[in-house]
Enzyme design. Sequence first.
Site, mmCIF file in Angstrom:
data_model
loop_
_atom_site.group_PDB
_atom_site.id
_atom_site.type_symbol
_atom_site.label_atom_id
_atom_site.label_comp_id
_atom_site.label_asym_id
_atom_site.label_seq_id
_atom_site.Cartn_x
_atom_site.Cartn_y
_atom_site.Cartn_z
ATOM 1 N N ASP A 214 37.201 49.315 41.846
ATOM 2 C CA ASP A 214 38.507 48.660 41.841
ATOM 3 C C ASP A 214 38.813 48.114 43.241
ATOM 4 O O ASP A 214 38.555 48.792 44.239
ATOM 5 C CB ASP A 214 39.562 49.708 41.425
ATOM 6 C CG ASP A 214 40.922 49.120 41.185
ATOM 7 O OD1 ASP A 214 41.008 47.962 40.750
ATOM 8 O OD2 ASP A 214 41.925 49.837 41.429
ATOM 9 N N ASP B 14 37.928 41.606 45.034
ATOM 10 C CA ASP B 14 39.297 41.163 45.294
ATOM 11 C C ASP B 14 39.328 40.310 46.557
ATOM 12 O O ASP B 14 39.400 40.817 47.670
ATOM 13 C CB ASP B 14 40.223 42.373 45.426
ATOM 14 C CG ASP B 14 41.676 41.952 45.587
ATOM 15 O OD1 ASP B 14 41.937 40.726 45.623
ATOM 16 O OD2 ASP B 14 42.534 42.838 45.677
ATOM 17 N N GLU C 272 40.837 38.566 41.014
ATOM 18 C CA GLU C 272 42.299 38.451 40.958
ATOM 19 C C GLU C 272 42.748 37.124 41.547
ATOM 20 O O GLU C 272 42.219 36.673 42.557
ATOM 21 C CB GLU C 272 42.923 39.618 41.734
ATOM 22 C CG GLU C 272 44.448 39.605 41.748
ATOM 23 C CD GLU C 272 45.033 40.910 42.320
ATOM 24 O OE1 GLU C 272 44.583 41.991 41.893
ATOM 25 O OE2 GLU C 272 45.919 40.822 43.180
ATOM 26 N N HIS D 216 51.844 47.326 42.991
ATOM 27 C CA HIS D 216 51.106 48.584 43.145
ATOM 28 C C HIS D 216 52.063 49.666 43.623
ATOM 29 O O HIS D 216 52.967 49.396 44.410
ATOM 30 C CB HIS D 216 49.972 48.414 44.158
ATOM 31 C CG HIS D 216 48.853 47.552 43.657
ATOM 32 N ND1 HIS D 216 48.450 46.408 44.285
ATOM 33 C CD2 HIS D 216 48.067 47.686 42.560
ATOM 34 C CE1 HIS D 216 47.436 45.875 43.612
ATOM 35 N NE2 HIS D 216 47.189 46.624 42.555
ATOM 36 N N ALA E 56 50.563 48.990 36.675
ATOM 37 C CA ALA E 56 51.264 49.314 35.426
ATOM 38 C C ALA E 56 52.013 50.636 35.496
ATOM 39 O O ALA E 56 52.752 50.962 34.571
ATOM 40 C CB ALA E 56 50.274 49.328 34.266
ATOM 41 N N ASN F 250 45.617 48.968 34.355
ATOM 42 C CA ASN F 250 45.256 49.895 35.442
ATOM 43 C C ASN F 250 46.366 50.912 35.688
ATOM 44 O O ASN F 250 47.525 50.530 35.871
ATOM 45 C CB ASN F 250 45.029 49.114 36.737
ATOM 46 C CG ASN F 250 43.744 48.310 36.722
ATOM 47 O OD1 ASN F 250 43.151 48.082 35.664
ATOM 48 N ND2 ASN F 250 43.313 47.883 37.880
ATOM 49 N N ALA G 196 47.237 54.180 38.180
ATOM 50 C CA ALA G 196 46.843 54.984 39.340
ATOM 51 C C ALA G 196 47.958 55.947 39.724
ATOM 52 O O ALA G 196 47.845 57.162 39.543
ATOM 53 C CB ALA G 196 46.471 54.087 40.512
HETATM 54 ZN ZN LIG Z 1 45.322 46.851 41.529
#
Ligand SMILES: [Zn+2]
Length: 282
Positions: free
Chosen positions: A80, A102, A132, A178, A208, A228, A230
């Site tokens: 990720d 990314d 992204e 995030h 999310a 995603n 976390a």
């Molecule tokens: Zn992310």
Amino acid sequence: MISTHEMLRRAQRNGYAVPAFNVHNLESINVVSEVATRLRSPLIIAFTPSTITYSGFESLFAIIENLKNTCDIPLTMHLDHHEDIQIVKDAIRYGVRSVMIDASHYSFEKNIEITRDIVSFAQKYGASVEAELGVLSGQEDDLVVDQEHSSYTDPKRAKEFVDKTGIDSLAVAIGTAHGLYHGEVVLDVDRLSAIRMEVDIPLVLHGASGLGIPLVQDCIQRGICKVNIATELKIPFAKSVLDYLHAHPEESDPRKYLTPAKQAMAIVAEEKIRMCLSYNRV
Ligand SMILES: [Zn+2]
């Protein structure tokens, strides 16, 4: 074992999203794999660069390879938010088959150039690539982006980006962040639908944690195939450890104070799998 690409295509065809859980240690890997196996959900186990630094790439790789053989669900190890091209290529050479490159903080052209380089390398190994377009606010790993430097994904540019890079999935910026949210979350879901009109590959929702179930499910209906998670896994784990050690200040056995932490994390993992509608899919 099916690829992340195929996992996401199946989700896209059947109207659900695959949960991608960011894990940090063996306990969290055990929790998400046990819950996903019990609920018959495909699973992406995601690692940021700092998690790999913390736990060691080769150990993590071996643990996930073992899980692929013992859990009878589609399961992949996913890198990720990786920005270092060399690290991504080395991981693919080693056997990782699912990566996010990314380069979203660069210019549009530079993002295309870096992403295309990784895609052409990954194709030789059959590895799936996520990239992204647009920039989320909040903190991811050690990178902090404030609101004014965040930017939403432009649908027309998304099409150009996908056409020129050949990526398997696209992370979109539609107002998620995030980390945790302060106040009510407003997502530009019409933008998501507009991106979907332009782009037919699976779309990915980062940030999310803290979004309501109806909002995430609306996003899934509009084209999100990977969600995603976390921050929301970490919080119950930490809180449980804190509570346990507060109540048992003499306890030194990690198995004692981590077992309730794993149970607290499992409850959230199950909620997220149900939110993604990915249960009973395998
Ligand atoms: Zn992310």
